[in-house]
Design a protein around this motif. Structure first.
Motif, short mmCIF file in Angstrom:
data_model
loop_
_atom_site.label_atom_id
_atom_site.label_comp_id
_atom_site.label_asym_id
_atom_site.label_seq_id
_atom_site.Cartn_x
_atom_site.Cartn_y
_atom_site.Cartn_z
N THR A 206 -14.60 -4.89 5.26
CA THR A 206 -14.41 -4.04 4.11
C THR A 206 -13.27 -3.06 4.37
O THR A 206 -13.15 -2.48 5.45
CB THR A 206 -15.69 -3.25 3.78
N GLY A 207 -12.42 -2.91 3.37
CA GLY A 207 -11.31 -1.98 3.47
C GLY A 207 -10.08 -2.52 4.17
O GLY A 207 -9.05 -1.85 4.21
N SER A 208 -10.17 -3.75 4.75
CA SER A 208 -9.02 -4.29 5.47
C SER A 208 -7.99 -4.86 4.50
O SER A 208 -8.32 -5.31 3.41
CB SER A 208 -9.47 -5.37 6.45
N TRP A 209 -6.74 -4.81 4.92
CA TRP A 209 -5.64 -5.33 4.11
C TRP A 209 -5.44 -6.81 4.39
O TRP A 209 -5.50 -7.26 5.54
CB TRP A 209 -4.35 -4.57 4.41
N LEU A 210 -5.20 -7.58 3.34
CA LEU A 210 -4.90 -9.00 3.45
C LEU A 210 -3.43 -9.19 3.08
O LEU A 210 -3.06 -9.17 1.90
CB LEU A 210 -5.80 -9.81 2.50
N ARG A 211 -2.60 -9.34 4.09
CA ARG A 211 -1.17 -9.49 3.87
C ARG A 211 -0.85 -10.95 3.56
O ARG A 211 -1.27 -11.85 4.29
CB ARG A 211 -0.39 -9.04 5.10
N GLN A 212 -0.08 -11.15 2.50
CA GLN A 212 0.21 -12.52 2.07
C GLN A 212 0.96 -13.31 3.14
O GLN A 212 0.68 -14.50 3.34
CB GLN A 212 0.99 -12.52 0.77
N GLU A 213 1.89 -12.65 3.84
CA GLU A 213 2.64 -13.36 4.87
C GLU A 213 1.70 -13.88 5.96
O GLU A 213 1.79 -15.02 6.41
CB GLU A 213 3.70 -12.45 5.51
N LEU B 251 -14.13 -8.72 -5.25
CA LEU B 251 -14.18 -8.75 -3.79
C LEU B 251 -12.98 -8.07 -3.16
O LEU B 251 -13.07 -7.53 -2.05
CB LEU B 251 -14.26 -10.20 -3.28
N ILE B 252 -11.85 -8.14 -3.83
CA ILE B 252 -10.64 -7.50 -3.32
C ILE B 252 -9.98 -6.72 -4.45
O ILE B 252 -10.33 -6.88 -5.63
CB ILE B 252 -9.63 -8.52 -2.74
N GLN B 253 -9.04 -5.89 -4.09
CA GLN B 253 -8.21 -5.18 -5.06
C GLN B 253 -6.76 -5.49 -4.74
O GLN B 253 -6.30 -5.25 -3.62
CB GLN B 253 -8.48 -3.67 -4.99
N VAL B 254 -6.07 -6.06 -5.71
CA VAL B 254 -4.67 -6.44 -5.51
C VAL B 254 -3.78 -5.27 -5.89
O VAL B 254 -3.88 -4.72 -6.99
CB VAL B 254 -4.30 -7.68 -6.34
N HIS B 255 -2.93 -4.87 -4.96
CA HIS B 255 -1.95 -3.80 -5.19
C HIS B 255 -0.57 -4.45 -5.14
O HIS B 255 -0.13 -4.86 -4.06
CB HIS B 255 -2.08 -2.71 -4.12
N PRO B 256 0.10 -4.55 -6.27
CA PRO B 256 1.37 -5.30 -6.33
C PRO B 256 2.38 -4.93 -5.26
O PRO B 256 3.07 -5.80 -4.73
CB PRO B 256 1.90 -4.96 -7.73
N SER B 257 2.47 -3.68 -4.93
CA SER B 257 3.49 -3.27 -3.95
C SER B 257 3.00 -3.26 -2.51
O SER B 257 3.80 -3.08 -1.58
CB SER B 257 4.02 -1.88 -4.31
N GLN B 258 1.69 -3.45 -2.30
CA GLN B 258 1.14 -3.32 -0.95
C GLN B 258 0.40 -4.56 -0.46
O GLN B 258 0.21 -4.72 0.73
CB GLN B 258 0.18 -2.11 -0.90
N GLY B 259 -0.04 -5.40 -1.37
CA GLY B 259 -0.82 -6.56 -0.98
C GLY B 259 -2.21 -6.48 -1.56
O GLY B 259 -2.44 -5.86 -2.60
N ALA B 260 -3.16 -7.10 -0.89
CA ALA B 260 -4.55 -7.11 -1.35
C ALA B 260 -5.43 -6.46 -0.29
O ALA B 260 -5.19 -6.59 0.91
CB ALA B 260 -5.01 -8.54 -1.61
#
Length: 228
Positions: free
Chosen positions: A35-42, A67-76
């Motif tokens: 929970t709270g971790s960032w999922l980087r697309q790369e 389940l996740i929150q997508v932030h356009p400039s930061q990732g998910a």
């Protein structure tokens, strides 16, 4: 996942998106992605061996599921497991679980009660010795059975909220054996109402079961020190 899928054709792109969503969803449920971790697309693209196009679509699915929150400039980012968020999720659970139990009772199918009775037996088997991980899974199984037995496809689509509250947020709402015994007793009362074909009672008991958890969580929130 194999890198040979990176150039998915239009005919396979939808199944690939769904497969990607399923893989990431399961990793969130098992807390591989905490929970709270960032999922980087790369990173995800390299890890799963896929291009970013289907990956973005898969993340949008998980965003819609909450389940996740997508932030356009930061990732998910995997949804955070704080108490206010958990309370909101359980408020929805109360409605969903109550309606599902009522619909199962009104179907008045003896097979439903038998299936749920076996699910309760599985829960009881986790108490002595106490096996919290197994209990959590058996608890999810019980509630998912009720949802599916309702035979309402719109309700079934809400099943993600069950695993969200019981598994993703598990570190926030830790369950001990005493609470588990109470919950199992409440499950049995719901099943008794279902066996009796009493829809209103089944709904009331199922909602009360979730609302008891809400009350416990709110007491924790009230006892928490103010943020500095």
């Amino acid at each position: 996942m194999s890198s040979e899928r990176t150039q998915a054709s239009p005919a396979t792109s939808v199944p690939l998106v769904e497969e990607l969503a399923a893989v990431i969803r399961e990793r969130i449920y098992t807390q591989r992605y905490a929970t709270g971790s960032w999922l980087r697309q790369e990173q995800l693209s390299a890890e799963l061996g896929v291009s970013r196009t289907p990956l973005r679509e898969a993340l949008r699915i998980l965003d819609r599921e909450g389940l996740i929150q997508v932030h356009p400039s930061q990732g998910a980012r995997v949804i955070t497991g704080d108490l206010p968020t958990l309370l909101k999720a359980y408020e929805l659970r109360a409605v969903i679980d109550g309606l599902a139990a009522r619909l199962v009772a009104e179907r008045n199918d003896p097979a439903s009660g038998r299936l749920l009775g076996r699910a309760i037996e599985a829960q009881l088997g986790t108490l002595d010795p106490w096996e919290p991980r197994e209990y959590t899974q058996s608890n999810v199984d019980f509630h998912e059975h009720v949802l599916h037995l309702s035979e309402n496809e719109f309700l079934v689509k809400q099943s993600a909220i069950i695993r969200l509250t019981a598994q993703v947020f598990a570190p926030v709402a830790l369950v001990g054996p005493d609470a588990a015994r109470r919950a199992i007793g409440e499950h049995r009362a719901v099943v008794d109402a279902i066996d009796a074909g009493d829809g209103p009672a089944a709904e009331r008991l199922a909602r009360a079961h979730i609302e008891a958890t809400i009350t416990q969580l709110r007491s924790r929130e009230d006892a928490a020190p103010p943020a500095e």
